[in-house]
Scaffold this active site. Structure first.
Site, PDB file in Angstrom:
ATOM      1  N   ALA A 104       0.844  -1.208   0.000  1.00  0.00           N
ATOM      2  CA  ALA A 104       0.000   0.000   0.000  1.00  0.00           C
ATOM      3  C   ALA A 104       0.866   1.240   0.000  1.00  0.00           C
ATOM      4  CB  ALA A 104      -0.910  -0.013   1.225  1.00  0.00           C
ATOM      5  N   THR A 106      11.450   0.628  -3.216  1.00  0.00           N
ATOM      6  CA  THR A 106      11.726   0.937  -4.623  1.00  0.00           C
ATOM      7  C   THR A 106      13.183   1.348  -4.820  1.00  0.00           C
ATOM      8  OG1 THR A 106      11.250   2.589  -6.337  1.00  0.00           O
ATOM      9  CG2 THR A 106      10.793   3.255  -4.092  1.00  0.00           C
ATOM     10  N   ASP A 107      13.673   1.153  -6.039  1.00  0.00           N
ATOM     11  CA  ASP A 107      15.037   1.611  -6.343  1.00  0.00           C
ATOM     12  C   ASP A 107      15.150   3.135  -6.301  1.00  0.00           C
ATOM     13  OD1 ASP A 107      13.618   2.177  -8.675  1.00  0.00           O
ATOM     14  OD2 ASP A 107      14.979   1.129 -10.034  1.00  0.00           O
ATOM     15  N   GLU A 108      13.994   3.816  -6.362  1.00  0.00           N
ATOM     16  CA  GLU A 108      14.038   5.288  -6.389  1.00  0.00           C
ATOM     17  C   GLU A 108      14.597   5.885  -5.101  1.00  0.00           C
ATOM     18  OE1 GLU A 108      10.836   7.443  -8.054  1.00  0.00           O
ATOM     19  OE2 GLU A 108      10.413   5.933  -9.572  1.00  0.00           O
ATOM     20  N   TYR A 158       7.738  11.498  -3.566  1.00  0.00           N
ATOM     21  CA  TYR A 158       7.396  10.066  -3.506  1.00  0.00           C
ATOM     22  C   TYR A 158       8.563   9.249  -2.956  1.00  0.00           C
ATOM     23  CZ  TYR A 158       7.283   5.265  -5.260  1.00  0.00           C
ATOM     24  OH  TYR A 158       7.382   3.899  -5.362  1.00  0.00           O
ATOM     25  N   LYS A 190       9.207   6.942   0.522  1.00  0.00           N
ATOM     26  CA  LYS A 190       9.558   5.518   0.507  1.00  0.00           C
ATOM     27  C   LYS A 190      10.857   5.284   1.290  1.00  0.00           C
ATOM     28  CE  LYS A 190       7.691   2.608  -1.401  1.00  0.00           C
ATOM     29  NZ  LYS A 190       6.559   1.725  -0.942  1.00  0.00           N
ATOM     30  N   ASN A 229      11.622  -0.586 -12.002  1.00  0.00           N
ATOM     31  CA  ASN A 229      10.302  -0.374 -12.630  1.00  0.00           C
ATOM     32  C   ASN A 229       9.663  -1.688 -13.065  1.00  0.00           C
ATOM     33  OD1 ASN A 229      11.643   2.314 -12.918  1.00  0.00           O
ATOM     34  ND2 ASN A 229       9.717   2.788 -13.949  1.00  0.00           N
TER      35      ASN A 229
END
Ligand code: NAD
Ligand code: DAU
Length: 339
Positions: free
Chosen positions: A82, A125-127, A153, A157, A182
């Site tokens: 989520a 995430t890789d971000e 964002y 994370k 991604n």
């Protein structure tokens, strides 16, 4: 094995539910989802009569809901998908990202402590690593790469990752974290590059490419992300972070051209538009820990996966048309009328 899967009505969460029910005949799944704009119950409709699956509408920020659910169901594993997930929306309005992606995770962590769950898995995430330069193809994100998020964002994370690790260190909560590149595949909300491009191209509408289209993303088929999380749940070490990816770096322009070619549409549909603020240049994951420690490797070749994905969107137009015309919201509500 009884798993609470949060964000199960979204893209990766729903794919994970199907994957786990198929792969583990003994698994039971409790799905929790707030059904934000990104949640679509039509995606889970085939599971309506599945005895091993229960759907609950609720927000991970709501302590009573989360504590009540964990207490009532006795789930031993929690996998958290989520989140508000769209970078562009986080640039428009970061506040809901802080609520869901940070405060919501804190509620989940507290509830996991309270009920002594055997594993809390945070889908990251890789971000969180920021970006890599375009002219250094030798560089990759490893689990040791410092966190350096660029967008609201990715900052939320990264915050959630820090909280999760702190709960491991301070309280001994058995936490694992995966940082994936991604994803592409069925049921991705048509605001993200691949499904949006397919939808626009099929309607002969302009296909928007940010900036010059030279930004690089590292694409992984969603089923391979699901198998990676499954492996981490089985044998991952509490406290560890696992990078997940398949070495499929493509520029955005390459992706868009592939889709147009596959659909038989002209490149004249490509329209260069204003770049995303703070746009990350390149993501590239080094997934070697997943291979060396857990024996995981991706199975879907990019060329096959993207062809199948394009075919899926072409053949399942009703699914994304219902999203684009808003009727999926009526479907979501109809499932709860009178309750
Ligand atoms: P998505 O936007 O398709 O789905 C998110 C789901 O979470 C939706 O069903 C939404 O209703 C639900 N949700 C949002 N806020 C909630 C809240 N407060 N309480 C309960 N439910 C809530 O996202 P996705 O692409 O499936 O991504 C899932 C997770 O994977 C996210 O945490 C994202 O950061 C991470 N991730 C995504 C990718 C990718 O390429 N899509 C890659 C790596 C990691
Ligand atoms: O790397 C993992 C991340 O991948 C996840 O954490 C995010 O939740 C997920 O949304 C995705 O983020 P991106 O920003 O990379 O995905 P998006 O599909 O929005 O954009 C992919 C690239 O394409 C990015 O460089 C921006 C560009 N783009 C996007 C859209 C929607 C375009 O050029 N045109 C578009 O219309």
């Amino acid at each position: 094995m009884k798993i609470l899967v949060t964000g199960a009505a979204g893209f990766i969460g729903s794919n994970f539910v199907y994957y786990m029910l198929r792969k583990h005949p003994e698994a039971e799944i409790v799905a929790l989802d707030a059904l934000t704009y990104a949640g679509d119950l039509e995606t889970l409709a085939p599971l309506k009569d599945e005895p091993r699956f229960l759907f609950v509408r609720g927000n991970i920020c709501d302590r009573n809901t989360v504590f009540g659910l964990l207490g009532d169901t006795g789930c031993d594993i929690v996998v958290n998908f989520a989140a508000e997930s769209h970078v562009d929306r986080s640039i428009e309005d970061p506040s809901i990202f802080v609520e869901s992606n940070v405060l919501g995770v804190q509620v989940l962590l507290d509830a996991c402590r309270e009920y002594g769950v055997e594993r809390f898995h945070q889908v990251s995430t890789d971000e969180v690593y920021g970006d890599l330069p375009l002219d250094r193809p030798d560089l990759f994100f490893t689990e040791q790469t410092p966190l350096n998020p660029s967008s609201p964002y990715s900052a939320t994370k990264a915050s959630a990752d820090l909280l999760a690790r702190a709960y491991y260190r301070t309280f001994g909560l058995p936490v694992t974290i995966s940082r994936c590149s991604n994803n592409y595949g069925p049921y991705q909300f048509p605001e993200k590059l691949i499904p949006l491009t397919i939808a626009n191209a099929l309607a002969d509408r302009p296909v928007g490419v940010y900036g010059q289209g030279i930004n690089v993303r590292d694409w992984l088929y969603v089923g391979d992300h699901c198998s990676a999380i499954d492996r981490i749940l089985e044998d991952g070490r509490p406290g560890e972070v696992y990078n997940v990816g398949g070495h499929n770096e493509k520029t955005n322009l390459e992706i868009v051209r592939t889709i147009l070619r596959e659909l038989g549409k002209p490149e004249s549909l490509i329209t260069f538009v204003t770049d995303r603020a703070g746009h990350d240049l390149r993501y590239a994951i080094d997934p070697s820990t997943m291979g060396e420690q857990l024996g995981w490797e991706p199975h879907t070749d990019f060329e096959d996966g993207i062809r199948e994905t394009i075919a899926w969107y072409r053949d399942n137009g009703t699914w994304w048309h219902n999203i684009l015309d808003g009727s999926y919201r009526d479907f979501n509500e109809s499932m709860f009328r009178g309750r």
